[in-house]
Design an enzyme around this catalytic site. Structure first.
Site, short mmCIF file in Angstrom:
data_model
loop_
_atom_site.label_atom_id
_atom_site.label_comp_id
_atom_site.label_asym_id
_atom_site.label_seq_id
_atom_site.Cartn_x
_atom_site.Cartn_y
_atom_site.Cartn_z
N HIS A 21 29.32 -16.60 14.80
CA HIS A 21 30.21 -15.62 14.15
C HIS A 21 30.59 -16.06 12.74
CE1 HIS A 21 30.93 -14.12 18.32
NE2 HIS A 21 30.89 -15.41 18.60
N SER A 28 -6.41 9.13 -5.44
CA SER A 28 -5.81 7.88 -4.97
C SER A 28 -6.30 6.69 -5.78
CB SER A 28 -6.13 7.66 -3.48
OG SER A 28 -7.53 7.74 -3.26
N ASN A 58 -14.57 8.68 5.55
CA ASN A 58 -13.56 8.41 6.59
C ASN A 58 -13.77 7.05 7.25
OD1 ASN A 58 -12.77 10.92 5.88
ND2 ASN A 58 -13.42 11.93 7.77
N GLU A 94 18.51 -13.87 -3.39
CA GLU A 94 19.00 -12.50 -3.21
C GLU A 94 17.86 -11.49 -3.19
OE1 GLU A 94 22.95 -11.94 -5.59
OE2 GLU A 94 21.79 -13.50 -6.56
N TYR A 102 -9.52 12.24 11.17
CA TYR A 102 -8.95 11.95 9.86
C TYR A 102 -8.16 13.13 9.31
CZ TYR A 102 -8.59 10.85 4.90
OH TYR A 102 -8.10 10.62 3.64
N SER A 118 24.41 -16.46 -16.22
CA SER A 118 25.03 -15.18 -16.48
C SER A 118 25.09 -14.98 -17.99
CB SER A 118 26.44 -15.17 -15.91
OG SER A 118 27.25 -14.24 -16.59
#
Ligand code: ARG
Length: 458
Positions: free
Chosen positions: A157, A24, A111, A291, A318, A278
């Protein structure tokens, strides 16, 4: 070569595939600062309780400090063969101070160590996110004060509903982000118990002082049950749940920015610093940042789902499955922080087109409810009947292709003879917004007061 940490039990080394699936370090190296901080607290406790000789403890602490410096300077070589951050640090400690390094792991296990490191990490992240949300709220409240009287259409709406003010709209998000901050702070409160000293799962026979360790790491208290200590990932789940809800709020605001800045709405314009062009269409100003904030909600909510599925059905205590807790949390919280900053930037320099907003607020019969209310208030018409009369008037205006305001008094009186010239006052969108003085309503006077209250608080 067999593993240096548990090689006693094994005759040969792990296969490459085993190493790849097991390691990891590629992602949990992020926990290095917290891992060293927790180890230092642990070793100080071991010395304070007499479990370790002071001279050993100080050698270990100095070695850990040196490792901290090496990682900060970018001089530390992380090794996959050493699996994770805990073993990488401990192995380096052995290189620096020799076999006494092996005493650091007295009365602890990876752990309780990983649970502690991860809690420290998540606690810090919550602090950053909470502060980021407060910044975003401040940006919104500042805009709210500037635009307290800027009239725009409110929607239900996504159909024109009633005139509101842009300031009121901004303050709606300030409220949402306040609740989000509350959820993160709640999570931080519940998180703040220290697992260290629970060892592998059963506790330890060494006379540890878990209160000492907990205090040194800024926890309120040690966790009460050693099994729970090493099995619990609620803190990560709860943080991801809060993150998912916050991300949904960010996404709704981002979506509105996309709508407002589209030429069809024309309510606002993003600054150059938050727009893209663009490669083919020279006229374009695209709201990419908004976005992407909207899109990142997918990975954040996805991370929450992913960790829920990892934890579902895991027997105590664990299990290695739990190593899969980190990447979703890292990814989701990174995405959330970035989204918060991007939105704060967009809001701070959003150019509002007050004229376009006002024009839209005056179209589509947005003041029809005001007309119905006028009938109730002036002619004592029951609201349901007033609604019907107004509906007839709207249909008439629609047939003539004009706004309510442009109808002749005679037209109105043809539907309801009691209507007087006075009615035209309430058909103006700015007046409509101004009249909404009920508690929590959109009137500019309310918005100014609320915006100031928030700015003072933030
Ligand atoms: N890398 C492990 C994790 O992130 C650390 C704990 C390992 N514990 C163990 N018993 N193998 O969960």
């Amino acid at each position: 070569m067999t593993n240096t940490m548990w090689g006693g039990r094994f005759a040969s080394s792990p296969s490459d595939i085993m190493e790849e699936i097991n390691a990891s370090i590629d992602f949990d190296k992020r926990l290095w600062r917290h891992d060293i901080e927790a180890s230092k607290a642990h070793v100080a406790m071991l010395a304070a309780t007499g479990i370790l000789a002071p001279s050993d403890a100080s050698k270990i602490a100095d070695g850990l400090d040196q490792i901290l410096g090496e990682i900060e300077a970018g001089d530390f070589k992380f090794s996959r063969a050493l699996e994770d951050i805990h073993l990488n640090v401990e192995n380096r400690l052995k290189e620096i101070i020799g076999p006494v390094a092996g005493k650091l792991h007295t009365a602890r296990s990876r752990n309780d160590q990983v649970a502690t490191d991860f809690k420290l990490y998540v606690r810090d992240e919550i602090g950053l996110i909470e502060a980021g949300l407060a910044q975003l709220q401040l940006a919104l409240a500042t805009r709210a004060l500037e635009e307290a009287a800027t009239v725009m259409p409110g929607f239900t709406h996504l159909q024109t509903a009633q005139p509101i003010t842009f300031g009121h709209h901004c303050l709606a998000y300030v409220e949402m982000f306040a609740r989000d901050r509350g959820r993160f702070l709640d999570a931080a409160k519940r998180l703040n118990e220290c697992p260290l000293g629970s060892a592998a799962l059963a506790g330890t026979s060494f006379p540890v002082d878990r209160h000492h360790t907990a205090k040194a790491l800024g926890f309120d208290r040690p966790t009460a049950n050693s099994l729970d200590s090493v099995s619990d990932r609620d803190f990560a789940l709860e943080t991801l749940a809060a993150a998912s809800i916050a991300a949904v709020h960010l996404s709704r605001l981002a979506e509105e920015i996309v709508l407002w800045t589209s030429p069809q709405f024309g309510f606002a314009r993003l600054s150059d610093s938050f727009s893209t062009g663009s490669s083919i269409m020279p006229q374009k100003r695209n709201p990419d940042a908004a976005e992407l904030v909207r899109a990142k909600t997918g990975r954040i909510a996805g991370a929450f789902q992913a960790l829920l599925m990892v934890m579902k059905g895991l027997p105590l205590a664990y299990a290695k499955d739990m190593q899969e807790d980190k990447e979703p949390v890292f990814d989701a919280l990174d995405a959330l922080k970035l989204g918060i900053s991007a939105l704060a930037g967009m809001i701070a320099d959003l150019e509002v087109n007050a004229k376009a907003m006002k024009k839209a607020a005056g179209s589509e019969y947005a003041t029809a409810t005001d007309l119905a209310d006028w009938l109730v208030q002036n002619l004592d018409t029951p609201f349901r009947e007033a609604h019907h009369i107004t509906g007839t008037i709207v249909a008439l205006a629609e047939k003539k292709g004009i706004d309510l305001k442009r109808l002749q008094l005679a037209d109105l009186q043809g539907v309801e003879p009691g209507i007087t010239n006075d009615v035209f006052n309430v058909l103006d969108p700015a007046r409509s917004a101004k009249s909404r003085t009920s508690y929590g309503g959109t009137a500019p006077s309310n918005v100014r007061r609320e915006a100031k209250r928030w700015i003072k608080r933030l």
